[in-house]
Design a protein around this motif. Structure first.
Motif, short mmCIF file in Angstrom:
data_model
loop_
_atom_site.label_atom_id
_atom_site.label_comp_id
_atom_site.label_asym_id
_atom_site.label_seq_id
_atom_site.Cartn_x
_atom_site.Cartn_y
_atom_site.Cartn_z
N LEU A 32 26.28 40.58 13.90
CA LEU A 32 25.33 40.12 14.92
C LEU A 32 25.55 40.83 16.24
O LEU A 32 24.60 41.19 16.94
N LYS A 33 26.80 41.08 16.62
CA LYS A 33 27.08 41.82 17.85
C LYS A 33 26.59 43.26 17.75
O LYS A 33 26.10 43.83 18.72
N GLN A 34 26.72 43.87 16.57
CA GLN A 34 26.27 45.23 16.39
C GLN A 34 24.75 45.31 16.49
O GLN A 34 24.21 46.30 16.97
N GLN A 35 24.05 44.28 16.05
CA GLN A 35 22.59 44.27 16.14
C GLN A 35 22.12 44.20 17.59
O GLN A 35 21.08 44.74 17.94
N GLN A 36 22.89 43.54 18.45
CA GLN A 36 22.51 43.41 19.86
C GLN A 36 22.93 44.62 20.68
O GLN A 36 22.50 44.79 21.81
N HIS A 37 23.76 45.48 20.13
CA HIS A 37 24.33 46.61 20.86
C HIS A 37 23.25 47.64 21.20
O HIS A 37 22.42 47.99 20.38
N SER A 38 23.29 48.12 22.43
CA SER A 38 22.35 49.14 22.87
C SER A 38 22.77 50.49 22.30
O SER A 38 23.94 50.86 22.32
#
Length: 110
Positions: free
Chosen positions: A58-64
């Motif tokens: 989930l953090k990787q999906q939000q990463h710019s």
């Protein structure tokens, strides 16, 4: 001197015998403890790893995925001699999207 050798051998034999007795008693007497750790592994460790994997996904999906701005700091990307591979400017694990050369990103030159 021979007496000292006999005494040390006798002490060593007795300590080894005691260690063997303790080891055999611990193996037979703690079968419930092994079952407890087995259940903890399945009920705590595996779900814990799954939650950590979900968190990182989930953090990787939000990463710019934008390239950071290049600022030519004088103390970064110092090349006193060329690298012994390629054109000498790029490090061994160079990523053109993330790693800047001393004069900027590669995409800016093209």
């Amino acid at each position: 001197m021979a007496t000292l050798g006999r005494v040390s051998r006798a002490l060593l034999r007795s300590s080894l015998t005691q260690a063997r007795r303790q080891l055999s008693a611990s193996v037979g007497g703690h079968s419930g403890l092994a079952e407890k750790w087995r259940m903890l592994s399945f009920l705590v460790a595996i779900p814990g790893v799954a939650v950590c994997m979900l968190n990182m996904y989930l953090k990787q999906q939000q990463h710019s995925h934008e390239q950071p701005e290049f600022i030519p700091y004088s103390h970064l990307r110092i090349r006193t001699k060329p690298f012994p591979w390629g054109d000498g400017k790029k490090s061994l694990f160079h990523n053109p999207h993330v790693n800047a050369l001393p004069d900027g990103y590669e995409d800016a030159h093209e």
